[in-house]
Design a protein around this motif. Structure first.
Motif, PDB file in Angstrom:
ATOM      1  N   GLY A   2       1.645  -6.286   0.490  1.00  0.00           N
ATOM      2  CA  GLY A   2       1.055  -6.241   1.808  1.00  0.00           C
ATOM      3  C   GLY A   2      -0.423  -6.585   1.826  1.00  0.00           C
ATOM      4  O   GLY A   2      -0.880  -7.366   2.669  1.00  0.00           O
ATOM      5  N   THR A   3      -1.203  -6.007   0.891  1.00  0.00           N
ATOM      6  CA  THR A   3      -2.660  -6.166   0.912  1.00  0.00           C
ATOM      7  C   THR A   3      -3.193  -6.389  -0.494  1.00  0.00           C
ATOM      8  O   THR A   3      -2.858  -5.648  -1.425  1.00  0.00           O
ATOM      9  CB  THR A   3      -3.341  -4.913   1.503  1.00  0.00           C
ATOM     10  N   GLN A   6      -0.883   5.556   0.065  1.00  0.00           N
ATOM     11  CA  GLN A   6      -1.181   5.501   1.492  1.00  0.00           C
ATOM     12  C   GLN A   6      -2.451   6.252   1.866  1.00  0.00           C
ATOM     13  O   GLN A   6      -3.044   6.008   2.916  1.00  0.00           O
ATOM     14  CB  GLN A   6       0.005   6.065   2.295  1.00  0.00           C
ATOM     15  N   SER A  45       5.518  -3.968  -0.030  1.00  0.00           N
ATOM     16  CA  SER A  45       5.235  -4.572   1.271  1.00  0.00           C
ATOM     17  C   SER A  45       4.230  -3.757   2.076  1.00  0.00           C
ATOM     18  O   SER A  45       3.534  -4.302   2.939  1.00  0.00           O
ATOM     19  CB  SER A  45       6.524  -4.750   2.069  1.00  0.00           C
ATOM     20  N   SER A  46       4.134  -2.460   1.805  1.00  0.00           N
ATOM     21  CA  SER A  46       3.168  -1.609   2.512  1.00  0.00           C
ATOM     22  C   SER A  46       2.077  -1.109   1.579  1.00  0.00           C
ATOM     23  O   SER A  46       1.367  -0.162   1.906  1.00  0.00           O
ATOM     24  CB  SER A  46       3.888  -0.411   3.156  1.00  0.00           C
ATOM     25  N   SER A  47       1.948  -1.757   0.412  1.00  0.00           N
ATOM     26  CA  SER A  47       1.018  -1.293  -0.609  1.00  0.00           C
ATOM     27  C   SER A  47      -0.250  -2.131  -0.649  1.00  0.00           C
ATOM     28  O   SER A  47      -0.298  -3.253  -0.137  1.00  0.00           O
ATOM     29  CB  SER A  47       1.685  -1.332  -1.994  1.00  0.00           C
ATOM     30  N   CYS A  48      -1.264  -1.564  -1.299  1.00  0.00           N
ATOM     31  CA  CYS A  48      -2.555  -2.220  -1.478  1.00  0.00           C
ATOM     32  C   CYS A  48      -2.881  -2.256  -2.961  1.00  0.00           C
ATOM     33  O   CYS A  48      -2.836  -1.232  -3.639  1.00  0.00           O
ATOM     34  CB  CYS A  48      -3.637  -1.456  -0.716  1.00  0.00           C
ATOM     35  N   SER A  69       1.484  -6.881   7.189  1.00  0.00           N
ATOM     36  CA  SER A  69       1.345  -5.445   6.960  1.00  0.00           C
ATOM     37  C   SER A  69       0.063  -4.950   7.614  1.00  0.00           C
ATOM     38  O   SER A  69      -0.931  -5.682   7.700  1.00  0.00           O
ATOM     39  CB  SER A  69       1.308  -5.162   5.457  1.00  0.00           C
ATOM     40  N   ALA A  70       0.073  -3.696   8.053  1.00  0.00           N
ATOM     41  CA  ALA A  70      -1.126  -3.105   8.634  1.00  0.00           C
ATOM     42  C   ALA A  70      -2.217  -3.004   7.574  1.00  0.00           C
ATOM     43  O   ALA A  70      -1.935  -2.805   6.383  1.00  0.00           O
ATOM     44  CB  ALA A  70      -0.816  -1.716   9.188  1.00  0.00           C
ATOM     45  N   ASP A 116       7.323   0.452  -2.858  1.00  0.00           N
ATOM     46  CA  ASP A 116       7.461  -0.498  -1.756  1.00  0.00           C
ATOM     47  C   ASP A 116       6.171  -1.302  -1.664  1.00  0.00           C
ATOM     48  O   ASP A 116       5.187  -0.866  -1.055  1.00  0.00           O
ATOM     49  CB  ASP A 116       7.726   0.238  -0.451  1.00  0.00           C
TER      50      ASP A 116
END
Length: 252
Positions: A213-214, A157, A189-192, A121-122, A187
């Motif tokens: 993700g993070t 985000q 996978s794109s979360s922190c 993930s970014a 979601d």
């Protein structure tokens, strides 16, 4: 300078953190007894079941009920039959093995069982983590009273905290937050997720199992947790007391 005791042997001047026994039972069979704080137990049951790999998908958890007894709480979780059969098989395979003493697991094999790799993930923008130590304290009502609870917070985000859970155990706090996020169809996978605790191996493995993700912690990670995060492509960041963002593992 002579140490002078402050007498707390009478009525307590401030609340101490709750610590209760919590039994988790799957399809009528007791699986584990944990020590936890007594808040958000349904979130805890959901997060624990997924982060420990006891079911393959959240849809396979059919119901969760909680009963309080004189000894603590009993959480009854009904899961899909296929996952239940796998759970019983795992329990049979562990019988007779000597314990390694690591976090309640009964063997090194069960502790380091293979996990699926994350897609990567970014990294969250650095400004999303600005002032996070103070911001997460503002979301800790129980911790503010007792001074002894860990917190796990979910950032959106734009870096705003949208969910937070507390517990006397750092892994319990993470399980509660994961459960709450999954109930809200976040979601991951794109979360922190930001945690007030140090980063240990069980936190990283729980994060990987739930496809996070993070993971950000406010105390330093262990070498084993860093190695595991790198292997599985999990973003792992430590925010030091000086406000430095230390990137130990980059997933993408």
């Amino acid at each position: 300078m002579t140490l002078i005791y402050k007498d707390y042997s009478g009525p307590l001047p401030s609340p101490l953190p709750d610590e209760v026994a919590v039994s988790l039972s799957y399809n009528g069979i007791s699986h584990a007894v944990m020590v936890a704080s007594d808040n958000d137990l349904e979130d805890f049951a959901l997060g624990f079941t997924l982060s420990e790999g006891l079911v393959s998908h959240s849809d396979h958890i059919y119901s969760i009920s909680s009963t309080q007894t004189d000894l603590g709480f009993v959480l009854e979780i009904k899961i899909a039959q296929r996952d239940f059969q796998n759970l019983k098989k795992r329990r049979r395979n562990l019988q007779g093995r000597s314990g390694c003493g690591l976090c309640g697991h009964e063997s090194l094999e069960s502790t380091f069982s293979p996990l699926a790799l994350l897609p990567g993930s970014a990294l969250p923008p650095g400004e999303n983590l600005q002032g996070i130590r103070q911001r997460i304290r503002d979301w800790q009502p129980l911790g503010a009273d007792s001074g002894a609870l860990h917190a796990a917070a979910l950032l959106n985000q734009t870096g705003d905290i949208i969910l937070c859970r507390e517990d006397i155990g750092r892994h319990n706090a993470l399980d509660k937050l994961l459960g709450a996020a999954i109930k809200q169809s976040v979601d991951l996978s794109s979360s922190c997720i930001v945690m007030t605790s140090r980063c240990s191996i069980e936190l990283v493995r729980k994060a990987v199992r739930c496809r996070l993700g993070t993971l950000v912690t406010l105390a330093a990670p262990s070498s084993l947790s860093v190695a595991t995060a790198r292997t599985h492509h999990l973003n792992l960041i430590h925010i030091s007391r000086q406000g430095e963002a230390r990137l130990y593992s980059k997933g993408a």
